[in-house]
Design a protein around this motif. Structure first.
Motif, short mmCIF file in Angstrom:
data_model
loop_
_atom_site.label_atom_id
_atom_site.label_comp_id
_atom_site.label_asym_id
_atom_site.label_seq_id
_atom_site.Cartn_x
_atom_site.Cartn_y
_atom_site.Cartn_z
N SER A 250 72.92 -34.43 113.45
CA SER A 250 74.31 -34.84 113.37
C SER A 250 75.09 -34.36 114.59
O SER A 250 74.94 -33.21 115.03
CB SER A 250 74.95 -34.27 112.10
N HIS A 251 75.91 -35.23 115.12
CA HIS A 251 76.74 -34.91 116.28
C HIS A 251 78.20 -35.04 115.87
O HIS A 251 78.62 -36.12 115.42
CB HIS A 251 76.42 -35.84 117.45
N ALA B 198 74.68 -44.40 118.14
CA ALA B 198 74.43 -44.02 116.75
C ALA B 198 74.30 -45.25 115.86
O ALA B 198 75.00 -46.25 116.06
CB ALA B 198 75.54 -43.11 116.25
N THR B 199 73.44 -45.14 114.86
CA THR B 199 73.31 -46.20 113.84
C THR B 199 74.09 -45.85 112.58
O THR B 199 74.19 -46.67 111.66
CB THR B 199 71.84 -46.42 113.48
N SER B 200 74.64 -44.63 112.52
CA SER B 200 75.42 -44.21 111.36
C SER B 200 76.56 -43.32 111.82
O SER B 200 76.36 -42.39 112.62
CB SER B 200 74.53 -43.45 110.37
N TYR C 239 72.03 -49.35 120.13
CA TYR C 239 72.25 -49.34 121.58
C TYR C 239 73.65 -48.80 121.85
O TYR C 239 74.49 -48.72 120.95
CB TYR C 239 72.06 -50.72 122.18
N ALA C 240 73.90 -48.42 123.09
CA ALA C 240 75.21 -47.87 123.44
C ALA C 240 76.29 -48.93 123.23
O ALA C 240 76.17 -50.06 123.71
CB ALA C 240 75.21 -47.40 124.89
N ALA D 180 73.87 -39.72 116.62
CA ALA D 180 73.48 -39.74 118.03
C ALA D 180 74.66 -39.18 118.82
O ALA D 180 75.78 -39.09 118.32
CB ALA D 180 73.15 -41.16 118.49
N PRO D 181 74.43 -38.76 120.06
CA PRO D 181 75.53 -38.20 120.86
C PRO D 181 76.68 -39.19 121.01
O PRO D 181 76.48 -40.42 121.00
CB PRO D 181 74.86 -37.90 122.20
N VAL D 182 77.88 -38.63 121.18
CA VAL D 182 79.08 -39.45 121.33
C VAL D 182 79.83 -39.02 122.58
O VAL D 182 79.72 -37.87 123.03
CB VAL D 182 80.01 -39.33 120.10
N GLU D 183 80.60 -39.95 123.13
CA GLU D 183 81.49 -39.63 124.23
C GLU D 183 82.71 -40.54 124.12
O GLU D 183 82.69 -41.54 123.38
CB GLU D 183 80.80 -39.84 125.58
#
Length: 384
Positions: A2-3, A61-63, A133-134, A156-159
């Protein structure tokens, strides 16, 4: 893995400040100093509601999961108000919707004004099955409820995403905030922003668009590429001022915005059609006959005979606003005027009645947004 998404203004778009709370952060659409000057419970309530506020991510991320605590206001004896809505937007497309629940409800007795607090649990909303995908992901918060953001997480990582386009700063009343729209991406301003490819900063305040100097100063100090204001209906249904004060107040409001944005395209929109206030002054009031039938509706209770003495109606506000803007355009080539009746006029009200005699329904929000986008973003003063 988790991110966790940082709860900062890089990710919480459409807010001007984030108030730390015991649970997380509460987005606000006005600075604290402005609220202190107003000392107005109505404004304090509506500016904390999330019109145009969204959590923005760039992620594969997919979730994505949002944990939040909502606060809403209901009225004892009035028809039940529907729960708010949270929308998921992926790469500019609305792909999912969730209803809000739980949280803290304040039930107001309309006769006495006495509130009753009804506690509830936090809301946890998970959006699964997103493409791996991004992509740009936005979670749009309810336009008519206060939502404290407890946590946002992704698998997945976030920005922070890049800006989606030019920054559009809009100020208006409850219609601009979204009253009676079905979802946060369905308010007319949100519809127009998506059609125009711009980043919306919505300063629509239900019952509180009152030519307040602190709102003008907030707009003066807020970065913007495009600015619009739509003022009038709240001045009537609050019976706040007369024609002489309206003229000076509108000049002062526009002057203050121009102090910070001297050449930014600035659009003044006259009020949409509203039969109860076209020729009848305020104040506005609840329609007790409608309430007895289980409907929430409003009526105008002012005396039309007092209009020559300066009592405001929509007809007088449109005429004075048109005159005032026309005068200013001689020295301001970046100032523009839009007749609100081209967005929603008498024929539109006959075909698409205001459900409570004051606010458009969800379908009307959509076509008003489409008309605004065509008139202003596609061909008008905000084109290009």
């Amino acid at each position: 893995m988790s991110h966790t998404v940082p709860l900062t203004l890089e990710h919480v778009r459409g807010a001007l400040r984030l108030e730390p709370t015991a649970r997380g952060v509460a987005p606000h659409r006005l600075p604290a100093w402005a609220l202190a000057q107003a000392a107005d419970p109505q404004l304090s309530m509506v500016e904390a509601q999330g019109a145009g506020v969204r959590i923005a991510l760039r992620t594969a991320a997919t979730s994505v999961t949002l944990t939040a605590h909502r606060t809403r206001v209901t009225y004892a004896g009035a028809p039940a108000r529907p729960d708010g809505s949270i929308d998921l937007v992926v790469d500019g497309e609305v792909v999912a919707r969730r209803r809000t629940s739980g949280g803290t409800t304040t039930e107001l007795d309309m006769a006495t004004g006495i509130p009753t607090l009804i506690p509830g649990d936090d809301l946890v909303v998970t959006f699964d099955g997103l493409p791996a995908y991004a992509k740009d992901v936005e979670i749009w918060l309810p336009f008519n409820e206060t939502v404290e953001i407890v946590e946002v997480s992704a698998n997945a990582p976030v920005e922070p995403p890049a800006s989606a386009g030019r920054r559009w700063l809009h100020h208006g009343s409850s219609i601009s905030q979204g009253s009676n729209a079905a979802r946060p991406t369905g308010t007319w301003a949100a519809v127009a922003a998506r059609r125009g490819g711009v980043e919306l900063q919505n300063l629509g305040f239900g019952g509180a668009a009152l030519l307040d100097p602190f709102v003008a100063r907030t707009m003066r100090d807020t970065p913007a590429d495009l600015i619009s204001v739509s003022l009038g209906i709240n001045l009537i249904n609050s019976d706040l001022m007369r024609l002489r004060a309206f003229r000076a107040g509108m000049h002062g409001f526009l002057d203050t915005i121009r102090d910070g944005h001297p050449t930014t395209p600035l659009l003044v929109v006259t009020p949409l059609h509203c039969a109860i206030h076209e020729a009848t002054p305020g104040p506005g009031a609840f329609d007790t006959e409608a309430l007895a039938e289980g409907r929430l509706a409003f009526k105008a209770v002012g005396d039309p005979a007092e209009v020559p003495a300066g009592r405001l109606t929509l007809e007088t506000i449109r005429a004075e606003t048109t005159r005032l803007v026309t005068e200013r355009q001689a020295g301001d080539p970046h100032l523009f005027l839009l007749d609100g009746l081209t967005l929603y006029g008498a024929a539109d009200e006959a075909a698409h009645p205001l459900r409570d005699s004051l606010h458009p329904d969800a379908d009307t929000h959509r076509f008003v947004g489409d008309r605004f986008a065509h008139a202003v973003f596609a061909e008008g003063p905000f084109a290009g």
